[in-house]
Design an enzyme around this catalytic site. Structure first.
Site, mmCIF file in Angstrom:
data_model
loop_
_atom_site.group_PDB
_atom_site.id
_atom_site.type_symbol
_atom_site.label_atom_id
_atom_site.label_comp_id
_atom_site.label_asym_id
_atom_site.label_seq_id
_atom_site.Cartn_x
_atom_site.Cartn_y
_atom_site.Cartn_z
ATOM 1 C CG ASP A 1 -2.245 0.964 1.154
ATOM 2 O OD1 ASP A 1 -2.477 1.317 0.185
ATOM 3 O OD2 ASP A 1 -2.394 1.389 2.296
ATOM 4 C CG HIS A 2 -0.289 4.560 0.386
ATOM 5 N ND1 HIS A 2 -0.727 5.714 -0.484
ATOM 6 C CD2 HIS A 2 -1.403 4.054 0.854
ATOM 7 C CE1 HIS A 2 -2.506 6.201 -0.233
ATOM 8 N NE2 HIS A 2 -2.659 4.990 0.670
HETATM 9 P P1 13P Z 1 -8.822 4.260 6.176
HETATM 10 O O1 13P Z 1 -8.197 5.519 6.354
HETATM 11 O O2 13P Z 1 -10.371 5.511 5.590
HETATM 12 O O3 13P Z 1 -8.822 3.663 6.266
HETATM 13 O O4 13P Z 1 -7.988 3.920 3.958
HETATM 14 C C1 13P Z 1 -7.225 3.483 4.212
HETATM 15 C C2 13P Z 1 -6.579 3.298 3.052
HETATM 16 O O5 13P Z 1 -6.519 4.532 1.949
HETATM 17 C C3 13P Z 1 -5.583 2.663 2.787
HETATM 18 O O6 13P Z 1 -4.300 3.390 1.616
HETATM 19 O O1 G3H Z 2 -3.167 5.241 3.994
HETATM 20 C C1 G3H Z 2 -2.114 4.357 4.426
HETATM 21 C C2 G3H Z 2 -2.844 3.227 5.837
HETATM 22 O O2 G3H Z 2 -3.705 3.895 6.642
HETATM 23 C C3 G3H Z 2 -1.646 2.854 6.119
HETATM 24 O O3 G3H Z 2 -1.405 3.599 7.473
HETATM 25 O O4 G3H Z 2 0.944 4.452 6.638
HETATM 26 O O5 G3H Z 2 -0.193 4.449 8.940
HETATM 27 O O6 G3H Z 2 1.021 1.873 7.982
HETATM 28 P P1 G3H Z 2 0.482 3.484 7.999
HETATM 29 ZN ZN ZN Z 3 -4.572 4.944 1.259
#
Ligand code: 13P
Ligand code: G3H
Ligand code: ZN
Length: 323
Positions: free
Chosen positions: A83-84
């Site tokens: 993720d990201h």
């Molecule tokens: P929320 O903070 O709305 O749960 O979104 C999570 C998210 O987009 C993780 O990439």
């Molecule tokens: O978009 C981000 C997710 O909620 C993950 O958050 O970077 O704190 O793990 P984090």
């Molecule tokens: Zn996100």
């Protein structure tokens, strides 16, 4: 069944008008709670790891936990996703570690840089023997209200995804899915007043990219009962507000095949742990507070699966992933 990429599950999701839940995981209890829910509901799932999650838990431990989940639930298609990913190096590292899908997020950079960096990850991921899917992002997350105040439609395009850019981006990068900004944001405080999403934009984007999977970040509902519980037991989450469930359902029928949820899991865990500690300040057995937290994760995920429309879709997604 080995861990899968997103190709098969997104194909079925798009055709049948549902979305796959992408849940952020950092530890064993989260993974177990999510897996118990998807197994009971026979739903496909994406377990996603942020850079922070990898730093917190050690990537090898998280991979081992997810591989264990795959071995324990052979009938559930599970995609392990980054993720990201903020650099090409991190995304490519996850490709090499065997992730089924990675996100390269260069949405804060100029369009040309976003295209070039995304392209680098796509070339690496798609060259792997077992295809690794790539997600990228166009537009910046953040509530409509904060962008819209005194701002012209042109300016809004700078923040929300500009439909004029999507075809060129997808063609130039070769990505498998695209995260779009339509007014959602990360965290528990998404809106100051009535929640509002730019469905007109989503519809335009879907029309311009027929059959192409879109991704919705910042999609937690901020479930009221958990916020109330947190506040009741000593927390301070005032005016927390998320995306209504009807809006998530609607998005899932408009080409959104992946819906990201982290905040709702955090709230559920925190609420249960706060309750245990407040009711019994002498408690110090981690199983006594992580157990209820895991149960709450399971309940939240079951509720999400119903909203996303993916209950009972595991078998079709599994078949599509094997093709
Ligand atoms: P929320 O903070 O709305 O749960 O979104 C999570 C998210 O987009 C993780 O990439
Ligand atoms: O978009 C981000 C997710 O909620 C993950 O958050 O970077 O704190 O793990 P984090
Ligand atoms: Zn996100």
């Amino acid at each position: 069944m080995p861990l899968v990429n997103t190709k098969g599950m997104f194909k079925v999701a798009y055709e049948q008008g549902f979305a796959v839940g992408a849940f952020n995981v950092n530890n064993m209890e989260l993974i177990q709670g999510i897996m118990e829910a998807v197994a009971e509901e026979k739903a496909p799932v994406i377990l996603q790891l942020s850079k922070g999650a990898r730093q917190y838990a050690n990537p090898k431990w998280l991979t081992a936990l997810i591989q264990t989940a795959a071995a324990q639930y052979p009938d559930i298609p599970i995609c392990m996703h980054l993720d990201h990913g903020d650099t090409v190096e991190l995304a490519n590292q996850c490709v090499d570690e065997g992730y089924g899908s990675v996100m390269i997020d260069k949405s804060h950079d100029p369009f040309e840089v976003n295209v070039a960096e995304t392209r680098k990850v796509v070339e690496h991921a798609h060259a792997r023997k077992y295809y690794c899917s790539v997600e990228a992002e166009l537009g910046r997350l953040g509530g409509i209200e904060e962008h819209v105040v005194g701002v012209s439609a042109d300016q809004l395009d700078k923040f929300l995804t500009d439909p004029k850019e999507v075809q060129e981006f997808v063609k130039a990068t070769g990505v498998d899915s695209l995260a779009i900004a339509i007014g959602t944001s990360h965290g528990a405080f998404k809106f100051k007043s009535e929640p509002k999403l730019a469905f007109d934009r989503l519809e335009k984007i879907q029309a311009l990219l027929p059959g192409f999977p879109l991704v919705l970040h910042g999609a937690s509902t901020v479930i009221e009962s958990y916020v109330e519980k947190i506040n009741k037991y000593g927390g301070q989450m005032v005016k927390a507000m998320g995306v209504p469930e009807e809006a998530i359902r609607k998005a899932s029928t408009l080409g959104v095949c992946k819906v990201n949820i982290d905040t709702d899991l955090r709230l559920a865990m925190t609420a249960e742990i706060r309750e245990v500690f407040t009711k019994d300040p002498k408690e110090f057995d981690p199983r006594k507070y992580l157990g209820p937290a895991r149960k709450a994760i399971k309940e939240v995920v079951k509720r999400k699966l119903a909203v996303l429309g993916c209950v009972g879709k595991a078998e079709a997604c599994l078949k599509a992933s094997q093709c």
